[in-house]
Design a protein around this motif. Structure first.
Motif, mmCIF file in Angstrom:
data_model
loop_
_atom_site.group_PDB
_atom_site.id
_atom_site.type_symbol
_atom_site.label_atom_id
_atom_site.label_comp_id
_atom_site.label_asym_id
_atom_site.label_seq_id
_atom_site.Cartn_x
_atom_site.Cartn_y
_atom_site.Cartn_z
ATOM 1 N N ASP A 180 0.840 -1.203 0.000
ATOM 2 C CA ASP A 180 0.000 0.000 0.000
ATOM 3 C C ASP A 180 0.874 1.252 0.000
ATOM 4 N N ALA A 181 1.925 1.224 0.796
ATOM 5 C CA ALA A 181 2.844 2.359 0.853
ATOM 6 C C ALA A 181 3.583 2.534 -0.473
ATOM 7 N N ALA A 182 3.907 1.426 -1.137
ATOM 8 C CA ALA A 182 4.593 1.503 -2.426
ATOM 9 C C ALA A 182 3.700 2.150 -3.479
ATOM 10 N N TYR A 183 2.402 1.851 -3.443
ATOM 11 C CA TYR A 183 1.458 2.510 -4.347
ATOM 12 C C TYR A 183 1.468 4.014 -4.127
ATOM 13 N N GLN A 184 1.444 4.399 -2.858
ATOM 14 C CA GLN A 184 1.392 5.824 -2.537
ATOM 15 C C GLN A 184 2.663 6.533 -2.988
ATOM 16 N N THR A 185 3.794 5.879 -2.816
ATOM 17 C CA THR A 185 5.061 6.457 -3.263
ATOM 18 C C THR A 185 5.090 6.606 -4.783
ATOM 19 N N LYS A 186 4.646 5.572 -5.483
ATOM 20 C CA LYS A 186 4.620 5.599 -6.937
ATOM 21 C C LYS A 186 3.640 6.654 -7.445
ATOM 22 N N ARG A 187 2.566 6.848 -6.729
ATOM 23 C CA ARG A 187 1.562 7.840 -7.114
ATOM 24 C C ARG A 187 2.096 9.260 -7.006
ATOM 25 N N ASN A 189 2.373 12.973 -6.400
ATOM 26 C CA ASN A 189 1.393 14.058 -6.350
ATOM 27 C C ASN A 189 0.277 13.921 -7.377
ATOM 28 N N LYS A 190 0.255 12.813 -8.075
ATOM 29 C CA LYS A 190 -0.789 12.604 -9.078
ATOM 30 C C LYS A 190 -2.142 12.366 -8.389
ATOM 31 N N PRO A 191 -3.239 12.722 -9.044
ATOM 32 C CA PRO A 191 -4.562 12.539 -8.441
ATOM 33 C C PRO A 191 -5.115 11.121 -8.579
ATOM 34 N N PHE A 192 -4.312 10.220 -9.131
ATOM 35 C CA PHE A 192 -4.784 8.853 -9.335
ATOM 36 C C PHE A 192 -3.639 7.868 -9.121
ATOM 37 N N ASP A 193 -4.006 6.628 -8.812
ATOM 38 C CA ASP A 193 -3.009 5.587 -8.565
ATOM 39 C C ASP A 193 -2.396 5.090 -9.875
ATOM 40 N N PRO A 194 -1.194 4.544 -9.807
ATOM 41 C CA PRO A 194 -0.620 3.868 -10.978
ATOM 42 C C PRO A 194 -1.333 2.543 -11.210
ATOM 43 N N HIS A 195 -1.258 2.041 -12.428
ATOM 44 C CA HIS A 195 -1.742 0.686 -12.689
ATOM 45 C C HIS A 195 -0.861 -0.295 -11.917
ATOM 46 N N TRP A 196 -1.439 -1.411 -11.529
ATOM 47 C CA TRP A 196 -0.709 -2.338 -10.663
ATOM 48 C C TRP A 196 0.580 -2.828 -11.302
#
Length: 311
Positions: A180-187, A189-196
């Motif tokens: 979950d933290a890795a998703y947030q880091t990859k995201r 300042n973007k307003p949306f999550d990266p694709h998995w």
């Protein structure tokens, strides 16, 4: 009073009968492929006691693949060959995900895929429950269609809050919190999550397909299906006769061969991956099934040719 369809554009009964007469053996072959997949889901899933990957791969992705292939067969049975290619597209995409997960670090990759789903659900729920009306908020974006936080019933709001708490508790589990933290880091300042799959270094589905050596299949099943999904091929709806453009019927079998090949190739690839991973002792049985029942209809060609005549 409901009105009937224009019979020149949509004759449901005639389309079904034509498919039954012309595609009898190919349809039986495709139905058998789907039937095999239903049994494989159950057998490969087992008790699901050893890892999360079985749940994600077998009960999630494999079931999605079989469901989409079944939908393609249903459409083909009803004479809707072109639209059936959209189902093949979805099944192919899921097969790419399945292969990426099974390639290595299967349990970890399955968790990445699952966390992405939980984060999407959480983001939507939190947005729908937010009373803000600022630009970009749920209330601001959905107001023009009559939807807002205020239109939700108290029961729906309570259920939503409970779902938020549940998902947050799931994401806080030791095996998922780091992802979950890795998703947030990859995201960032973007307003949306990266694709998995971006967390695994792949920038797009096309790039993923090439990395898995599925580039030609991507062009055929994903690219071709995408043109239909995104309405990028208007010329497929008519046929030019000299200086006249004649409308094609809404249901036709011109793409029946492509549907047959797409369903078969996606199914065989996905089934082989799952059997090799979870049921290796059954792989010779799958090979024999292919040789005895599937090889001949797979290699046979479906020939459909229409003659369009002016009225």
């Amino acid at each position: 009073m409901y009105e009937p369809a224009d019979p020149l554009l949509l004759d449901r009964n005639a389309s079904q009968e034509q498919a039954r007469v012309v595609l009898g053996e190919p349809l039986a072959f495709l139905a058998d492929l789907v039937n095999y997949g239903t049994h494989l889901i159950i057998k490969a899933l087992g008790d699901g006691e050893d890892d999360m990957s079985r749940l994600v791969v077998c009960a999630g992705l494999l079931k999605h693949i079989v469901g989409m292939l079944d939908a393609a067969v249903v459409l083909l049975e009803n004479g809707h060959s072109t639209m059936a290619l959209t189902q093949v597209r979805s099944a192919f995409e899921a097969t790419l995900y399945l292969e990426l997960i099974l390639q290595e670090d299967t349990e970890y990759r399955a968790r990445i895929y699952l966390v992405g789903e939980y984060r999407r659900r959480l983001a939507f729920l939190q947005r729908a429950l937010d009373p803000s009306t600022a630009p970009g908020s749920f209330n601001h974006d959905y107001a023009h269609i009559g939807m807002s936080t205020q239109t939700l019933s108290e029961e729906a709001k309570t259920t939503g809050v409970e779902h938020v708490a549940h998902i947050q508790s799931v994401l806080a589990q030791p095996g998922l919190a780091r992802i979950d933290a890795a998703y947030q880091t990859k995201r960032g300042n973007k307003p949306f999550d990266p694709h998995w799959y971006e967390l695994l270094g792949h920038k797009s589905i096309r790039q993923l397909a090439k990395a898995l050596r599925e580039g030609p299949s991507y062009d055929l099943w994903y690219g071709g299906g995408s043109q239909i999904v995104h309405a990028q091929s208007p010329t497929q709806h008519w046929s030019v006769l000299g200086d006249v453009a004649a409308l094609k019927a809404i249901r036709h079998l011109e793409d029946a061969h492509s549907v047959k090949d797409g369903v078969a190739q996606v199914a065989l690839h996905a089934y082989g991956l799952v059997v090799q991973k979870y049921l290796p002792d059954d792989f010779p049985v799958l090979q024999q099934k292919y040789l005895s029942d599937w090889r001949k209809p797979l290699r046979s060609r479906v020939k459909i040719q229409y003659e369009y005549q002016g009225q």
